[in-house]
Design a protein around this motif. Structure first.
Motif, PDB file in Angstrom:
ATOM      1  N   LEU A  63      49.817  50.253  55.388  1.00 61.43           N
ATOM      2  CA  LEU A  63      49.176  51.352  54.667  1.00 61.43           C
ATOM      3  C   LEU A  63      47.735  51.033  54.269  1.00 61.43           C
ATOM      4  CD1 LEU A  63      52.094  52.459  52.312  1.00 61.43           C
ATOM      5  CD2 LEU A  63      51.375  53.506  54.469  1.00 61.43           C
ATOM      6  N   LEU A  64      47.291  49.821  54.568  1.00 58.14           N
ATOM      7  CA  LEU A  64      45.959  49.382  54.174  1.00 58.14           C
ATOM      8  C   LEU A  64      44.982  49.507  55.345  1.00 58.14           C
ATOM      9  CD1 LEU A  64      46.952  46.165  52.186  1.00 58.14           C
ATOM     10  CD2 LEU A  64      46.671  48.484  51.307  1.00 58.14           C
ATOM     11  N   PRO A  65      43.684  49.724  55.091  1.00 57.60           N
ATOM     12  CA  PRO A  65      43.059  49.794  53.781  1.00 57.60           C
ATOM     13  C   PRO A  65      43.181  51.175  53.143  1.00 57.60           C
ATOM     14  CG  PRO A  65      41.387  50.027  55.461  1.00 57.60           C
ATOM     15  CD  PRO A  65      42.687  49.779  56.183  1.00 57.60           C
ATOM     16  N   ILE A  66      43.182  51.195  51.826  1.00 51.38           N
ATOM     17  CA  ILE A  66      43.143  52.436  51.057  1.00 51.38           C
ATOM     18  C   ILE A  66      41.685  52.680  50.681  1.00 51.38           C
ATOM     19  CG2 ILE A  66      43.987  53.656  49.027  1.00 51.38           C
ATOM     20  CD1 ILE A  66      46.312  51.586  48.962  1.00 51.38           C
ATOM     21  N   VAL A  67      41.094  53.739  51.243  1.00 47.66           N
ATOM     22  CA  VAL A  67      39.685  54.049  50.997  1.00 47.66           C
ATOM     23  C   VAL A  67      39.567  55.519  50.613  1.00 47.66           C
ATOM     24  CG1 VAL A  67      37.355  54.076  51.950  1.00 47.66           C
ATOM     25  CG2 VAL A  67      38.968  52.318  52.683  1.00 47.66           C
ATOM     26  N   PRO A  68      39.430  55.811  49.313  1.00 49.14           N
ATOM     27  CA  PRO A  68      39.314  57.214  48.898  1.00 49.14           C
ATOM     28  C   PRO A  68      38.063  57.872  49.465  1.00 49.14           C
ATOM     29  CG  PRO A  68      39.820  55.789  47.024  1.00 49.14           C
ATOM     30  CD  PRO A  68      39.451  54.890  48.175  1.00 49.14           C
ATOM     31  N   LEU A 157      28.582  52.819  38.974  1.00 52.12           N
ATOM     32  CA  LEU A 157      29.611  53.511  39.740  1.00 52.12           C
ATOM     33  C   LEU A 157      29.915  52.738  41.029  1.00 52.12           C
ATOM     34  CD1 LEU A 157      31.164  56.137  39.240  1.00 52.12           C
ATOM     35  CD2 LEU A 157      29.488  57.333  40.661  1.00 52.12           C
ATOM     36  N   GLY A 158      28.868  52.235  41.677  1.00 52.69           N
ATOM     37  CA  GLY A 158      29.063  51.426  42.876  1.00 52.69           C
ATOM     38  C   GLY A 158      29.861  50.178  42.570  1.00 52.69           C
ATOM     39  N   ARG A 159      29.548  49.512  41.465  1.00 54.15           N
ATOM     40  CA  ARG A 159      30.296  48.320  41.057  1.00 54.15           C
ATOM     41  C   ARG A 159      31.752  48.649  40.818  1.00 54.15           C
ATOM     42  NH1 ARG A 159      33.559  47.667  37.288  1.00 54.15           N
ATOM     43  NH2 ARG A 159      32.168  48.738  35.835  1.00 54.15           N
ATOM     44  N   SER A 160      32.013  49.734  40.089  1.00 59.38           N
ATOM     45  CA  SER A 160      33.383  50.120  39.766  1.00 59.38           C
ATOM     46  C   SER A 160      34.192  50.427  41.027  1.00 59.38           C
ATOM     47  CB  SER A 160      33.353  51.348  38.843  1.00 59.38           C
ATOM     48  OG  SER A 160      34.651  51.806  38.568  1.00 59.38           O
ATOM     49  N   ARG A 161      33.595  51.144  41.949  1.00 59.21           N
ATOM     50  CA  ARG A 161      34.317  51.522  43.166  1.00 59.21           C
ATOM     51  C   ARG A 161      34.502  50.335  44.104  1.00 59.21           C
ATOM     52  NH1 ARG A 161      31.415  57.483  44.215  1.00 59.21           N
ATOM     53  NH2 ARG A 161      32.508  58.537  42.490  1.00 59.21           N
ATOM     54  N   ALA A 162      33.494  49.479  44.198  1.00 57.27           N
ATOM     55  CA  ALA A 162      33.630  48.286  45.036  1.00 57.27           C
ATOM     56  C   ALA A 162      34.720  47.370  44.489  1.00 57.27           C
ATOM     57  CB  ALA A 162      32.294  47.543  45.109  1.00 57.27           C
ATOM     58  N   ASP A 163      34.761  47.221  43.163  1.00 60.89           N
ATOM     59  CA  ASP A 163      35.813  46.412  42.547  1.00 60.89           C
ATOM     60  C   ASP A 163      37.191  47.000  42.848  1.00 60.89           C
ATOM     61  OD1 ASP A 163      33.979  44.670  41.539  1.00 60.89           O
ATOM     62  OD2 ASP A 163      34.054  45.408  39.483  1.00 60.89           O
ATOM     63  N   TRP A 164      37.309  48.320  42.801  1.00 62.87           N
ATOM     64  CA  TRP A 164      38.587  48.975  43.085  1.00 62.87           C
ATOM     65  C   TRP A 164      39.004  48.712  44.529  1.00 62.87           C
ATOM     66  CZ3 TRP A 164      41.115  52.364  46.189  1.00 62.87           C
ATOM     67  CH2 TRP A 164      42.250  53.030  45.690  1.00 62.87           C
ATOM     68  N   LEU A 165      38.084  48.877  45.466  1.00 61.99           N
ATOM     69  CA  LEU A 165      38.406  48.674  46.880  1.00 61.99           C
ATOM     70  C   LEU A 165      38.921  47.259  47.136  1.00 61.99           C
ATOM     71  CD1 LEU A 165      35.447  50.450  48.735  1.00 61.99           C
ATOM     72  CD2 LEU A 165      37.838  51.184  48.664  1.00 61.99           C
ATOM     73  N   VAL A 166      38.229  46.281  46.614  1.00 63.45           N
ATOM     74  CA  VAL A 166      38.641  44.893  46.827  1.00 63.45           C
ATOM     75  C   VAL A 166      39.926  44.594  46.063  1.00 63.45           C
ATOM     76  CG1 VAL A 166      38.028  42.474  46.448  1.00 63.45           C
ATOM     77  CG2 VAL A 166      36.316  44.072  47.303  1.00 63.45           C
ATOM     78  N   GLY A 167      39.966  44.980  44.796  1.00 56.17           N
ATOM     79  CA  GLY A 167      41.135  44.660  43.978  1.00 56.17           C
ATOM     80  C   GLY A 167      42.412  45.296  44.492  1.00 56.17           C
ATOM     81  N   MET A 168      42.380  46.584  44.740  1.00 58.34           N
ATOM     82  CA  MET A 168      43.597  47.285  45.177  1.00 58.34           C
ATOM     83  C   MET A 168      44.052  46.835  46.562  1.00 58.34           C
ATOM     84  SD  MET A 168      44.754  49.155  42.825  1.00 58.34           S
ATOM     85  CE  MET A 168      44.216  49.838  41.250  1.00 58.34           C
ATOM     86  N   MET A 170      43.077  44.060  48.510  1.00 52.32           N
ATOM     87  CA  MET A 170      43.337  42.636  48.724  1.00 52.32           C
ATOM     88  C   MET A 170      44.495  42.126  47.866  1.00 52.32           C
ATOM     89  SD  MET A 170      41.381  41.561  51.136  1.00 52.32           S
ATOM     90  CE  MET A 170      41.950  43.094  51.860  1.00 52.32           C
ATOM     91  N   THR A 171      44.638  42.668  46.654  1.00 52.58           N
ATOM     92  CA  THR A 171      45.778  42.266  45.838  1.00 52.58           C
ATOM     93  C   THR A 171      47.082  42.680  46.512  1.00 52.58           C
ATOM     94  OG1 THR A 171      44.537  42.372  43.769  1.00 52.58           O
ATOM     95  CG2 THR A 171      46.930  42.585  43.601  1.00 52.58           C
ATOM     96  N   ARG A 172      47.118  43.893  47.042  1.00 55.14           N
ATOM     97  CA  ARG A 172      48.318  44.348  47.741  1.00 55.14           C
ATOM     98  C   ARG A 172      48.564  43.516  49.006  1.00 55.14           C
ATOM     99  NH1 ARG A 172      49.784  50.557  47.201  1.00 55.14           N
ATOM    100  NH2 ARG A 172      49.403  50.844  44.983  1.00 55.14           N
ATOM    101  N   ALA A 173      47.515  43.286  49.778  1.00 53.34           N
ATOM    102  CA  ALA A 173      47.679  42.573  51.049  1.00 53.34           C
ATOM    103  C   ALA A 173      48.234  41.175  50.833  1.00 53.34           C
ATOM    104  CB  ALA A 173      46.341  42.502  51.778  1.00 53.34           C
ATOM    105  N   ASP A 184      57.441  35.120  44.105  1.00 59.69           N
ATOM    106  CA  ASP A 184      57.844  36.199  43.199  1.00 59.69           C
ATOM    107  C   ASP A 184      56.727  36.451  42.194  1.00 59.69           C
ATOM    108  OD1 ASP A 184      59.226  38.064  41.694  1.00 59.69           O
ATOM    109  OD2 ASP A 184      60.261  36.549  40.510  1.00 59.69           O
ATOM    110  N   GLY A 185      55.873  37.380  42.480  1.00 59.90           N
ATOM    111  CA  GLY A 185      54.789  37.686  41.563  1.00 59.90           C
ATOM    112  C   GLY A 185      53.689  38.440  42.276  1.00 59.90           C
ATOM    113  N   VAL A 186      52.663  38.787  41.507  1.00 61.24           N
ATOM    114  CA  VAL A 186      51.507  39.509  42.043  1.00 61.24           C
ATOM    115  C   VAL A 186      50.335  38.545  42.131  1.00 61.24           C
ATOM    116  CG1 VAL A 186      49.846  41.355  41.609  1.00 61.24           C
ATOM    117  CG2 VAL A 186      52.276  41.719  41.116  1.00 61.24           C
ATOM    118  N   LEU A 187      49.673  38.525  43.265  1.00 63.43           N
ATOM    119  CA  LEU A 187      48.486  37.700  43.467  1.00 63.43           C
ATOM    120  C   LEU A 187      47.251  38.581  43.321  1.00 63.43           C
ATOM    121  CD1 LEU A 187      49.478  35.418  46.461  1.00 63.43           C
ATOM    122  CD2 LEU A 187      49.359  34.828  44.051  1.00 63.43           C
ATOM    123  N   SER A 188      46.648  38.513  42.171  1.00 66.16           N
ATOM    124  CA  SER A 188      45.489  39.351  41.886  1.00 66.16           C
ATOM    125  C   SER A 188      44.248  38.790  42.580  1.00 66.16           C
ATOM    126  CB  SER A 188      45.273  39.407  40.373  1.00 66.16           C
ATOM    127  OG  SER A 188      44.089  40.083  40.065  1.00 66.16           O
TER     128      SER A 188
END
Length: 670
Positions: A63-68, A157-168, A170-173, A184-188
């Motif tokens: 399902l990745l990447p998620i890019v709004p 706004l660019g910082r916030s969105r770039a952080d979201w793209l990487v965080g959401m 890469m953390t999921r991947a 067993d856990g989340v790798l942030s």
């Protein structure tokens, strides 16, 4: 009616008090033709992936990447009441004055509210750096056009969105990859936190892999007419030295001692020069955090919280989240008022008054060095020291001393350099004699491990010497020493490393570029990044040191260089500065980020994770590792290959299920 939109209630009260808006309303203060309302920091937050598509509730690589394409914000649950007050007030307002903190994040807090509410009326900007009455009145008399700070919003706004793209993404991947191997856990993973973690991991690895190497020093005591002094051998033969100039040939050192023990040295070089030291610059947040850590062992977040209290609660200092250590030349006109306020606040400073030269213009007054904010200094208003906690007083004292130092004489000393020739070899000594204490009177010496180590190379009090003087050897000794590993990071030194990231970049082209950037993160975010890494189990505190955990070390080992390299992250920050300066559009910045996240997801698909294995079991159906899950009837072990495999094992005593019984997998949300 003008609506002033502030970042927090305390800020709103201060501004309302100056405006005369003292009538309480719903989520606001009214009066004198103005309304003052406030947020509680960010009232809005980036929507989670499932807000764009319910399918994203499931964490899966395919399902990745998620890019709004159309970015969404959501009102924080805890902020709905105040947000609704603000939305209603915006309908009533004839114009809006943004009065949030005067920096990138403050701009985002205000403008995301205006955009979310669809406000289209006139906007201006109140730019205030100290929350005392004179500073607020001065800012109110010089309210800026709204367009003058719009690019701050775009950069934020660019910082916030770039952080979201990487965080959401890469953390999921990497969480999915690790869970497939029984973790067993989340790798942030974060755009800034991950390179920060790497700094500590690299340092810890360097310490762990360090192999001490011996070196030798020859130190002589020489008799002169004026008294005894010591000098250290400085070998002329480079083949005897390592890269740091240390002698690594024991035989050569001992041979010199053997043949020169009863020798006669002669002074072949003797030079004395007057040296002057200018006072240190005033603080930015990073240097205040470093000094708070060095002197008092305070954590980075603790220093930020204290600095914020000195600014907001006590009105004792100016805006703390600054990256600038200089002051505008125009503020020199306020110096007398600031010093008077300091003396009124603390009478113990009175003896110092006659030593201050208020006409002195040190290097701190420099318009060309000013960024969005000037350095942290005391305000023009007296404060009540008795209302401060001990840590608050300690940091306030540091701030005021650095300010007062600008009006004191330079520190002056005579430095004498000596070279003694003995058996054809040079022995060197340095002496220092203070002539004018100057500003150093304000700064008591701090004893630390670093200070202890530096004592060996510190200057001595030399006797009176003369050129050509013969100095018989009194004693000659060979000292066997070992190289020492680098020190672990403290919160203060890690903050310094984040800010001066160019030191850690091996690529010379990148290094040159990075020297012009602000490093990793911002003054406002670095302390929070360190706290996040600790809370997520990637770093741990050991007394004053910060050390990486096995999980943190192995996560860095699995991630691609683009995510962990400090230099790459600092270049992203540089791009945000370009957006802020208007040299790069927000759209162009985001297109770069979207291309990058696609590349990173492709890389992640081929990674094999190797993380510390937590207690687990093998799936009774397929033999794959299992991980703990929570179901309607309590915790259980579920196959890491779910939903392809539905193997489960119950945990503990459960009246509804027998242990090790196979059953369909519980409904889950990973």
């Amino acid at each position: 009616m003008r609506l002033f939109l502030c970042e927090k209630p305390s800020q709103a009260r201060d501004i309302a008090g100056v405006l005369g808006a003292n009538q309480k309303g719903d989520g606001c203060l009214r009066g004198a033709g103005a309304i003052v309302t406030w947020a509680f920091g960010h009232l809005l937050e980036q929507a989670p992936p499932e807000a764009y598509d319910p399918a994203y509730k499931r964490w899966a690589l395919e399902l990745l990447p998620i890019v709004p394409t159309d970015w969404k914000l959501e009102i924080k649950a805890s902020a709905k009441k105040q947000f609704n007050f603000i939305r209603k007030l915006l309908k009533e307002a004839s114009s809006v004055v943004i009065a949030t903190d005067a920096e990138r994040e403050g701009e985002l807090i205000a403008r995301e509210i205006l955009d979310y509410c669809g406000y289209r009326g006139p906007v201006t900007r109140l730019w205030v750096s100290a929350m005392n009455e004179p500073s607020i009145r001065k800012a109110l008399a010089d309210i800026r056009p709204g367009d003058s700070t719009l690019r701050l919003y775009q950069a934020a706004l660019g910082r916030s969105r770039a952080d979201w793209l990487v965080g959401m993404n890469m953390t999921r991947a990497f969480t999915v990859l690790a869970q497939q191997h029984g973790y067993d856990g989340v790798l942030s993973v974060g755009r800034v936190q991950t390179p920060t973690l790497r700094l500590v991991v690299d340092r810890d690895r360097e310490i762990a892999n360090f192999v001490p190497k011996p070196f030798w020093e020859v130190v002589g005591q020489f008799n002169a007419e004026g008294g005894v002094f010591s000098a250290k051998w400085k070998p002329r033969d480079d083949s005897l030295l390592d890269d740091a100039g240390r002698c690594i040939n024991e035989q050569a050192a001992r041979s010199l001692v053997q043949r020169a023990t009863n020798g006669q040295g002669r002074i072949v070089h003797l030079e004395t020069a007057r040296k002057k030291e200018a006072p240190p610059l005033v603080f930015d947040l990073a240097t205040l955090q470093q000094e708070g850590s060095r002197r008092y062992g305070y954590g980075a977040q603790q220093v930020l919280d204290i600095a914020q209290a000195l600014y907001e609660t006590h009105k004792a200092t100016t805006y703390p989240r600054t990256d600038c250590r200089y002051l505008p030349e125009s503020m020199l006109d306020e110096a007398e008022v600031v010093v008077t306020a300091l003396l009124q606040s603390d009478s113990s400073l009175q003896p110092l008054r006659n030593r201050l030269d208020m006409t002195r213009q040190s290097r701190v007054w420099n318009d060309s060095k000013i960024t969005a904010h000037h350095g942290i200094i005391p305000t023009t208003s007296p404060c009540n020291l008795s209302r401060m906690s001990e840590p608050e007083r300690n940091l306030y004292d540091l701030v005021r001393r650095h300010y007062l130092a600008q009006f004191m004489p330079q520190h002056e000393y005579d430095q004498t350099d000596v070279v003694v020739k003995l058996e054809g070899e040079n022995f060197v000594a340095t002496g220092r004699q203070v002539k004018v204490d100057g500003w150093r009177d304000l700064f008591p010496r701090v004893t630390s491990e670093d200070d202890e180590e530096s004592k060996e190379g510190s200057s001595q009090a030399l006797p009176v010497l003369s050129q050509g003087e013969v100095c018989p050897v009194r004693s000659l000794d060979t000292l066997t020493k070992q190289t020492t590993p680098p020190k672990p990071f403290t919160e203060g030194t890690l903050i310094a490393a984040m800010k001066n990231i160019a030191r850690f970049e091996p690529n010379e082209t990148l290094k040159a570029q990075l020297k012009a950037t602000a490093g990793i993160g911002t003054e406002a975010t670095r302390a929070g990044i360190i706290e996040t890494l600790i809370k997520r189990g990637f770093l741990k505190r050991q007394k004053r040191a910060l050390r990486s955990t096995p999980t943190g070390q192995q996560l860095i080992g699995a991630l691609p260089e683009l995510l962990t390299a400090p230099g790459m992250t600092a270049l992203w920050e540089q791009s945000l500065d370009e957006v802020e300066a208007g040299r790069l559009s927000l759209q162009a910045f985001m297109e770069r980020q979207e291309a990058l996240i696609t590349k990173l997801v492709q890389h992640a698909s081929g990674v094999t994770m190797a993380l510390p294995q937590q207690p687990s079991k093998k799936c009774p159906l397929c033999g794959s590792p299992m991980r703990k899950r929570k179901g309607g009837n309590g915790p259980f072990w579920g196959c890491s290959r779910h939903p392809e495999c539905k193997g489960t094992i119950n945990i503990g005593n459960n009246s509804k299920r027998g242990n090790d019984k196979r059953r369909p997998a519980a409904k889950r949300s990973t």
